[in-house]
Enzyme design. Structure first.
Site, mmCIF file in Angstrom:
data_model
loop_
_atom_site.group_PDB
_atom_site.id
_atom_site.type_symbol
_atom_site.label_atom_id
_atom_site.label_comp_id
_atom_site.label_asym_id
_atom_site.label_seq_id
_atom_site.Cartn_x
_atom_site.Cartn_y
_atom_site.Cartn_z
ATOM 1 C CG MET A 24 -2.032 -1.038 1.106
ATOM 2 S SD MET A 24 -2.978 -0.952 -0.415
ATOM 3 C CE MET A 24 -3.861 0.585 -0.174
ATOM 4 C CD GLU A 64 -4.652 -2.988 9.959
ATOM 5 O OE1 GLU A 64 -3.914 -2.057 9.585
ATOM 6 O OE2 GLU A 64 -5.892 -2.922 9.921
ATOM 7 C CE LYS A 69 -1.470 -0.007 10.938
ATOM 8 N NZ LYS A 69 -1.084 0.507 9.640
ATOM 9 C CB SER A 86 -7.716 -2.646 6.591
ATOM 10 O OG SER A 86 -6.675 -2.661 5.678
ATOM 11 C CG HIS A 101 -9.226 2.209 4.289
ATOM 12 N ND1 HIS A 101 -10.346 1.448 4.484
ATOM 13 C CD2 HIS A 101 -8.263 1.354 3.870
ATOM 14 C CE1 HIS A 101 -10.079 0.187 4.182
ATOM 15 N NE2 HIS A 101 -8.826 0.109 3.801
ATOM 16 C CG ASN A 138 -3.567 -3.182 -3.793
ATOM 17 O OD1 ASN A 138 -2.848 -2.438 -4.433
ATOM 18 N ND2 ASN A 138 -3.285 -4.458 -3.609
HETATM 19 N N1 LIG Z 1 -2.958 -4.751 1.276
HETATM 20 C C1 LIG Z 1 -4.117 -4.117 1.077
HETATM 21 O O1 LIG Z 1 -4.859 -4.409 0.132
HETATM 22 C C2 LIG Z 1 -4.533 -3.003 1.989
HETATM 23 C C3 LIG Z 1 -5.586 -2.163 1.602
HETATM 24 C C4 LIG Z 1 -5.914 -1.071 2.412
HETATM 25 C C5 LIG Z 1 -5.213 -0.853 3.585
HETATM 26 N N2 LIG Z 1 -4.203 -1.693 3.965
HETATM 27 C C6 LIG Z 1 -3.471 -1.382 5.192
HETATM 28 O O2 LIG Z 1 -2.262 -0.750 4.820
HETATM 29 C C7 LIG Z 1 -1.251 -1.033 5.786
HETATM 30 C C8 LIG Z 1 -0.042 -1.621 5.078
HETATM 31 O O3 LIG Z 1 -0.421 -2.810 4.421
HETATM 32 P P1 LIG Z 1 0.461 -3.451 3.254
HETATM 33 O O4 LIG Z 1 -0.374 -4.501 2.618
HETATM 34 O O5 LIG Z 1 1.065 -2.390 2.416
HETATM 35 O O6 LIG Z 1 1.629 -4.157 4.122
HETATM 36 P P2 LIG Z 1 3.118 -4.529 3.661
HETATM 37 O O7 LIG Z 1 3.569 -5.568 4.614
HETATM 38 O O8 LIG Z 1 3.163 -4.795 2.197
HETATM 39 O O9 LIG Z 1 3.949 -3.174 3.928
HETATM 40 C C9 LIG Z 1 4.363 -2.729 5.174
HETATM 41 C C10 LIG Z 1 5.741 -2.104 5.011
HETATM 42 O O10 LIG Z 1 6.133 -1.482 6.230
HETATM 43 C C11 LIG Z 1 7.519 -1.671 6.397
HETATM 44 N N3 LIG Z 1 7.869 -1.509 7.809
HETATM 45 C C12 LIG Z 1 7.654 -2.378 8.830
HETATM 46 N N4 LIG Z 1 8.100 -1.853 9.994
HETATM 47 C C13 LIG Z 1 8.620 -0.627 9.696
HETATM 48 C C14 LIG Z 1 9.222 0.406 10.461
HETATM 49 N N5 LIG Z 1 9.388 0.276 11.777
HETATM 50 N N6 LIG Z 1 9.641 1.517 9.820
HETATM 51 C C15 LIG Z 1 9.469 1.657 8.497
HETATM 52 N N7 LIG Z 1 8.903 0.720 7.722
HETATM 53 C C16 LIG Z 1 8.477 -0.408 8.310
HETATM 54 C C17 LIG Z 1 7.778 -3.063 5.864
HETATM 55 O O11 LIG Z 1 9.160 -3.214 5.499
HETATM 56 C C18 LIG Z 1 6.816 -3.131 4.664
HETATM 57 O O12 LIG Z 1 7.446 -2.748 3.461
HETATM 58 C C19 LIG Z 1 -1.897 -1.944 6.822
HETATM 59 O O13 LIG Z 1 -2.388 -1.165 7.878
HETATM 60 C C20 LIG Z 1 -3.047 -2.562 6.053
HETATM 61 O O14 LIG Z 1 -4.106 -2.974 6.897
HETATM 62 C C21 LIG Z 1 -3.836 -2.752 3.178
#
Ligand SMILES: NC(=O)c1ccc[n+]([C@@H]2O[C@H](COP(=O)([O-])OP(=O)(O)OC[C@H]3O[C@@H](n4cnc5c(N)ncnc54)[C@H](O)[C@@H]3O)[C@@H](O)[C@H]2O)c1
Length: 288
Positions: free
Chosen positions: A18, A96, A101, A123, A144, A147
């Site tokens: 995301m 998440e 966070k 999410s 929010h 994707n």
């Molecule tokens: N995947 C989806 O379809 C979707 C849709 C809407 C919202 N979300 C929300 O978006 C958020 C991210 O989801 P995602 O699917 O991109 O996850 P992801 O695991 O792909 O990405 C998370 C990123 O955060 C990085 N990270 C972890 N700890 C860190 C830190 N301390 N400092 C800096 N970077 C750090 C990781 O290296 C990773 O690249 C979540 O809250 C999720 O619920 C996801």
């Protein structure tokens, strides 16, 4: 409807699925974007991911200028502590986990100006829980995104108990500047999208388990009968069965047993059938 206001400088925390997409969308719109990752290797990987997305946008004719022109407005940094102080907007897209966070938002809030708008892309986690410990919860809310971010039309703005009206207006104006339609939702379990989407997904899984119809036909019912672009079982495969299970457990705890995960969902997750990412869920997903 607010007039569009594109932030000149945006920081995105986390450059995963995301975070890269959100970065991509702000770069396309014209912002200067910093993506903060955990370590130099992760920052380089995020930059590469975004560069690949940009090449795809260029191939579709969606870029003003060359990919290199646009990528000149991107910096990838290896830690949250280096968030530029002049960021007008910070969007948190870390894993998440409410504690992760909350800690990250406190670190970043101390780095930026008082007027900076802070947003989380969670999410389903509670905005109020995340805001506990913040100095300026009036400048914090949920934005929010969906994707793939550049192609999706919606931003669900989630307003916490302490979110100020000015922050809501600002988030609205940013969403419009990205060419998206904002909806406003009060901080509540699953917001509007995850709650309704999950209700449909869980019922579809129960129907499959009950032998009401095959997966393809359950999905076609919603696609052709109700014009959903994707059926609820295929969508569960795309989201990830493990992700849907975790959200169902959270909503069951907060909203009641109507969100209890069906046994078939638990069994598939136990068997490692997580959907597209594992090669099998309710459908088979041959490696592409
Ligand atoms: N995947 C989806 O379809 C979707 C849709 C809407 C919202 N979300 C929300 O978006 C958020 C991210 O989801 P995602 O699917 O991109 O996850 P992801 O695991 O792909 O990405 C998370 C990123 O955060 C990085 N990270 C972890 N700890 C860190 C830190 N301390 N400092 C800096 N970077 C750090 C990781 O290296 C990773 O690249 C979540 O809250 C999720 O619920 C996801």
């Amino acid at each position: 409807v607010n007039a569009p206001v594109l932030p000149h400088s945006v920081t995105v925390l986390g450059g995963g699925r995301m975070g890269s997409g959100i970065t991509h969308a702000f770069l396309l719109a014209g912002s200067q974007v910093t993506v903060a990752e955990a370590g130099a290797a992760a920052a380089a990987a995020a930059r590469n991911r975004i560069a690949r997305m940009m090449a795809e946008s260029a191939a579709r004719g969606a870029l003003v200028g060359t990919p290199d022109d646009v990528l000149a407005r991107l910096s990838a940094i290896p830690d949250l502590e280096s968030t530029p102080a002049d960021s007008e907007l910070v969007v948190e897209a870390l894993p998440e986990d409410v504690d992760l966070k909350r800690r990250a938002l406190c670190v970043v809030e101390a780095r930026v100006r008082p007027e900076t708008l802070l947003a989380t892309n969670t999410s389903a986690l509670s905005i109020d829980a995340m805001a506990a410990g913040m100095q300026r919860p009036n400048r914090f809310l949920g934005m929010h995104f969906f994707n793939p971010v550049p192609a999706s039309a919606l931003v669900e703005i989630v307003v916490g108990t302490r979110t100020g009206d000015a922050a809501l207006d600002a988030a609205h104006a940013v969403a419009v500047a990205l060419g998206k339609t904002p909806i406003v939702v009060r901080d509540s379990p699953g917001f509007a999208t995850s709650r309704l989407g999950l209700a449909l997904g869980l019922e579809a899984i129960r129907m499959l388990a009950d032998g009401v119809a095959e997966a393809e036909d359950i999905d076609r019912a919603m696609q052709l009968g109700y014009r959903h672009p994707v059926g609820p079982l295929r969508l569960t495969d795309l989201v990830g069965l493990d992700v849907r299970l975790a959200v169902a457990e959270d909503l069951a705890a907060r909203l009641g047993p109507r969100f209890d995960p069906p046994p078939l969902l638990r069994a598939k997750v136990r068997a490692g059938e997580l959907g597209r990412k594992s090669g099998r869920g309710f459908y088979d997903w041959p490696a592409s």
